[in-house]
Scaffold this motif. Structure first.
Motif, PDB file in Angstrom:
ATOM      1  N   MET A 157       0.836  -1.193   0.000  1.00 45.63           N
ATOM      2  CA  MET A 157       0.000   0.000   0.000  1.00 45.63           C
ATOM      3  C   MET A 157       0.876   1.250   0.000  1.00 45.63           C
ATOM      4  SD  MET A 157      -3.077   1.050   2.655  1.00 45.63           S
ATOM      5  CE  MET A 157      -2.003   1.125   4.100  1.00 45.63           C
ATOM      6  N   THR A 158       0.530   2.200  -0.834  1.00 45.58           N
ATOM      7  CA  THR A 158       1.261   3.459  -0.916  1.00 45.58           C
ATOM      8  C   THR A 158       0.745   4.413   0.150  1.00 45.58           C
ATOM      9  OG1 THR A 158       1.548   3.211  -3.306  1.00 45.58           O
ATOM     10  CG2 THR A 158       1.814   5.419  -2.394  1.00 45.58           C
ATOM     11  N   ASN A 159       1.642   4.908   0.989  1.00 46.06           N
ATOM     12  CA  ASN A 159       1.266   5.861   2.030  1.00 46.06           C
ATOM     13  C   ASN A 159       1.511   7.286   1.540  1.00 46.06           C
ATOM     14  OD1 ASN A 159       0.508   3.935   4.003  1.00 46.06           O
ATOM     15  ND2 ASN A 159       2.668   3.566   4.460  1.00 46.06           N
ATOM     16  N   ILE A 160       0.500   8.121   1.702  1.00 43.32           N
ATOM     17  CA  ILE A 160       0.522   9.469   1.145  1.00 43.32           C
ATOM     18  C   ILE A 160       0.257  10.479   2.248  1.00 43.32           C
ATOM     19  CG2 ILE A 160      -0.520  11.019  -0.550  1.00 43.32           C
ATOM     20  CD1 ILE A 160      -1.640   8.296  -1.843  1.00 43.32           C
ATOM     21  N   ALA A 161       1.105  11.497   2.321  1.00 41.16           N
ATOM     22  CA  ALA A 161       0.881  12.617   3.239  1.00 41.16           C
ATOM     23  C   ALA A 161       0.561  13.855   2.419  1.00 41.16           C
ATOM     24  CB  ALA A 161       2.107  12.861   4.110  1.00 41.16           C
ATOM     25  N   VAL A 162      -0.468  14.576   2.820  1.00 41.84           N
ATOM     26  CA  VAL A 162      -0.829  15.843   2.186  1.00 41.84           C
ATOM     27  C   VAL A 162      -0.692  16.916   3.259  1.00 41.84           C
ATOM     28  CG1 VAL A 162      -2.630  17.160   1.010  1.00 41.84           C
ATOM     29  CG2 VAL A 162      -2.403  14.697   0.582  1.00 41.84           C
ATOM     30  N   ILE A 171       4.597  12.413   7.831  1.00 44.54           N
ATOM     31  CA  ILE A 171       5.473  11.899   6.773  1.00 44.54           C
ATOM     32  C   ILE A 171       6.404  10.786   7.241  1.00 44.54           C
ATOM     33  CG2 ILE A 171       5.439  14.115   5.580  1.00 44.54           C
ATOM     34  CD1 ILE A 171       8.284  14.584   6.588  1.00 44.54           C
ATOM     35  N   LYS A 172       6.330  10.409   8.506  1.00 42.89           N
ATOM     36  CA  LYS A 172       7.318   9.448   9.021  1.00 42.89           C
ATOM     37  C   LYS A 172       7.237   8.087   8.340  1.00 42.89           C
ATOM     38  CE  LYS A 172       4.665   7.892  13.077  1.00 42.89           C
ATOM     39  NZ  LYS A 172       4.566   6.471  12.706  1.00 42.89           N
ATOM     40  N   ASP A 173       6.068   7.731   7.791  1.00 39.69           N
ATOM     41  CA  ASP A 173       5.934   6.469   7.066  1.00 39.69           C
ATOM     42  C   ASP A 173       5.448   6.682   5.629  1.00 39.69           C
ATOM     43  OD1 ASP A 173       6.653   4.745   9.248  1.00 39.69           O
ATOM     44  OD2 ASP A 173       4.679   5.142  10.122  1.00 39.69           O
ATOM     45  N   ALA A 174       5.486   7.938   5.166  1.00 41.84           N
ATOM     46  CA  ALA A 174       4.918   8.264   3.853  1.00 41.84           C
ATOM     47  C   ALA A 174       5.878   7.945   2.717  1.00 41.84           C
ATOM     48  CB  ALA A 174       4.536   9.737   3.800  1.00 41.84           C
ATOM     49  N   ASP A 175       5.331   7.417   1.644  1.00 46.81           N
ATOM     50  CA  ASP A 175       6.114   7.230   0.421  1.00 46.81           C
ATOM     51  C   ASP A 175       6.177   8.539  -0.364  1.00 46.81           C
ATOM     52  OD1 ASP A 175       6.491   4.238   0.539  1.00 46.81           O
ATOM     53  OD2 ASP A 175       4.300   4.336   0.572  1.00 46.81           O
ATOM     54  N   TYR A 176       5.086   9.314  -0.284  1.00 46.67           N
ATOM     55  CA  TYR A 176       5.002  10.590  -0.990  1.00 46.67           C
ATOM     56  C   TYR A 176       4.404  11.620  -0.044  1.00 46.67           C
ATOM     57  CZ  TYR A 176       5.642   7.540  -4.981  1.00 46.67           C
ATOM     58  OH  TYR A 176       6.147   6.597  -5.843  1.00 46.67           O
ATOM     59  N   ALA A 177       5.038  12.791   0.032  1.00 49.26           N
ATOM     60  CA  ALA A 177       4.547  13.894   0.853  1.00 49.26           C
ATOM     61  C   ALA A 177       4.290  15.091  -0.051  1.00 49.26           C
ATOM     62  CB  ALA A 177       5.549  14.254   1.941  1.00 49.26           C
ATOM     63  N   PHE A 178       3.026  15.440  -0.242  1.00 43.72           N
ATOM     64  CA  PHE A 178       2.653  16.566  -1.092  1.00 43.72           C
ATOM     65  C   PHE A 178       2.559  17.828  -0.239  1.00 43.72           C
ATOM     66  CE2 PHE A 178       1.369  12.929  -3.545  1.00 43.72           C
ATOM     67  CZ  PHE A 178       1.635  13.300  -4.850  1.00 43.72           C
ATOM     68  N   LEU A 179       3.351  18.816  -0.591  1.00 43.65           N
ATOM     69  CA  LEU A 179       3.405  20.071   0.153  1.00 43.65           C
ATOM     70  C   LEU A 179       2.432  21.051  -0.481  1.00 43.65           C
ATOM     71  CD1 LEU A 179       5.977  18.493   0.881  1.00 43.65           C
ATOM     72  CD2 LEU A 179       7.212  20.652   0.931  1.00 43.65           C
ATOM     73  N   CYS A 180       1.262  21.189   0.121  1.00 40.73           N
ATOM     74  CA  CYS A 180       0.176  21.981  -0.465  1.00 40.73           C
ATOM     75  C   CYS A 180      -0.055  23.250   0.350  1.00 40.73           C
ATOM     76  CB  CYS A 180      -1.094  21.145  -0.539  1.00 40.73           C
ATOM     77  SG  CYS A 180      -0.946  19.637  -1.507  1.00 40.73           S
ATOM     78  N   GLU A 222      15.816   8.125   4.528  1.00 40.91           N
ATOM     79  CA  GLU A 222      16.873   7.654   3.629  1.00 40.91           C
ATOM     80  C   GLU A 222      16.393   7.501   2.178  1.00 40.91           C
ATOM     81  OE1 GLU A 222      18.239   4.073   5.528  1.00 40.91           O
ATOM     82  OE2 GLU A 222      19.565   5.193   6.886  1.00 40.91           O
ATOM     83  N   GLY A 223      15.720   8.538   1.694  1.00 39.68           N
ATOM     84  CA  GLY A 223      15.296   8.566   0.296  1.00 39.68           C
ATOM     85  C   GLY A 223      13.999   7.849  -0.005  1.00 39.68           C
ATOM     86  N   LYS A 224      13.313   7.351   1.027  1.00 40.13           N
ATOM     87  CA  LYS A 224      12.073   6.597   0.801  1.00 40.13           C
ATOM     88  C   LYS A 224      10.846   7.489   0.715  1.00 40.13           C
ATOM     89  CE  LYS A 224      13.862   2.486   3.178  1.00 40.13           C
ATOM     90  NZ  LYS A 224      13.712   1.600   4.371  1.00 40.13           N
ATOM     91  N   THR A 225      10.969   8.740   1.126  1.00 41.03           N
ATOM     92  CA  THR A 225       9.851   9.679   1.041  1.00 41.03           C
ATOM     93  C   THR A 225      10.167  10.752   0.012  1.00 41.03           C
ATOM     94  OG1 THR A 225       9.223   9.358   3.358  1.00 41.03           O
ATOM     95  CG2 THR A 225       8.426  11.353   2.276  1.00 41.03           C
ATOM     96  N   VAL A 226       9.303  10.891  -0.979  1.00 43.79           N
ATOM     97  CA  VAL A 226       9.460  11.931  -1.998  1.00 43.79           C
ATOM     98  C   VAL A 226       8.672  13.160  -1.566  1.00 43.79           C
ATOM     99  CG1 VAL A 226       9.237  12.521  -4.438  1.00 43.79           C
ATOM    100  CG2 VAL A 226       9.577  10.143  -3.758  1.00 43.79           C
TER     101      VAL A 226
END
Length: 268
Positions: free
Chosen positions: A1-6, A59-68, A89-93
């Motif tokens: 599952m992809t974890n997403i932070a907004v 974002i501690k477990d997010a694969d992608y963090a969208f800065l809105c 270590e590069g796992k969160t964009v």
């Protein structure tokens, strides 16, 4: 599952969340940050997502963090969460949805090795018809960039561009919906000046804009051909077009696009 932070639940953040949920992304994989408890409750009730006021926790477990957030908050936000981003270590964009800021500035704020993507969105994403131009930073893998594109497709089209083109992209896409709104507003006022009731003029002008846009995207024909098809020799349309050309319409758009691109460059 992809974890997403907004990070930020304003118009752009909500549009992204709405699109992701509508595209069958699991709401429980999405975390939205807000300062307002009331707004957090709104997101939980309407979209079923997780919420928090702690950006680092989001974002501690997010694969992608969208800065809105607004452009002037992006660097501060990245600096605030840089320790968490680097620990990943590069796992969160980190994906910026704000105009003007360079990849270099964002990479410096985020810290060494953090994958950063710069996106120029536009407001039609609020109705699922956005165009998001994206430029990857130096630490972004092809797989991560594909992931960013896939997520952004939940709210419209995605175009991958070189960062050097971003100022022109801002003029052509990020800011351009406002140009079309202004043209439609002016046409409505012209209809009222000619005696139409405002609600009638508004319906005529907005429906024409909607239909013309649909023809541009779906007909497979270029704008010049579509214009020519409406322009009968000696007819009403060519007389209107002559007035627009003699009033310098093209030159106005050239200058407007250049002014927008120059301002984008200054903000960067």
């Amino acid at each position: 599952m992809t974890n997403i932070a907004v990070l930020g639940g304003g118009q752009i953040g909500e549009a992204l969340v709405s699109g992701l949920v509508a595209s069958d992304y699991d709401p429980k994989s999405i975390t939205v940050t807000n300062r307002s408890a009331e707004k957090s409750s709104y997101f939980e009730e309407n979209y079923g997502v997780h919420t928090t006021s702690d950006n680092a926790a989001a974002i501690k477990d997010a694969d992608y963090a969208f800065l809105c957030v607004k452009p002037y908050h992006i660097i501060d936000l990245l600096e605030d969460v840089s320790e968490t981003l680097q620990s990943r270590e590069g796992k969160t964009v980190a994906v910026s949805m704000a105009a003007g800021l360079t990849l270099e500035a964002m990479e410096k704020a985020a810290g060494s090795g953090v994958p950063v993507v710069r996106v120029m969105p536009n407001t039609p994403m609020l109705v699922g018809k956005g165009t998001n131009a994206a430029a990857p930073g130096s630490s972004v893998s092809d797989e991560q960039m594909s992931g960013v594109s896939e997520l952004l497709e939940a709210v419209g089209e995605v175009v991958i561009v070189e960062e050097g083109d971003m100022d022109a992209v801002t003029a052509m896409s990020g800011s351009s919906p406002a140009y079309y709104f202004l043209v439609t507003e002016a046409l409505i006022d012209a209809g009222v000046q000619m005696g139409l009731k405002r609600d009638v003029a508004e319906k005529l002008a907005t429906n024409a804009a909607h239909g013309a846009g649909k023809m541009l995207t779906d007909s497979g024909r270029d704008p010049a051909t579509l214009r020519q098809n409406v322009s009968s020799p000696g007819g009403t349309t060519v007389h209107a077009l002559r007035e627009l050309e003699e009033s310098g319409l093209r030159g106005m758009f050239f200058r407007a696009a250049e002014a927008c691109a120059n301002r984008s460059k200054e903000l960067g």
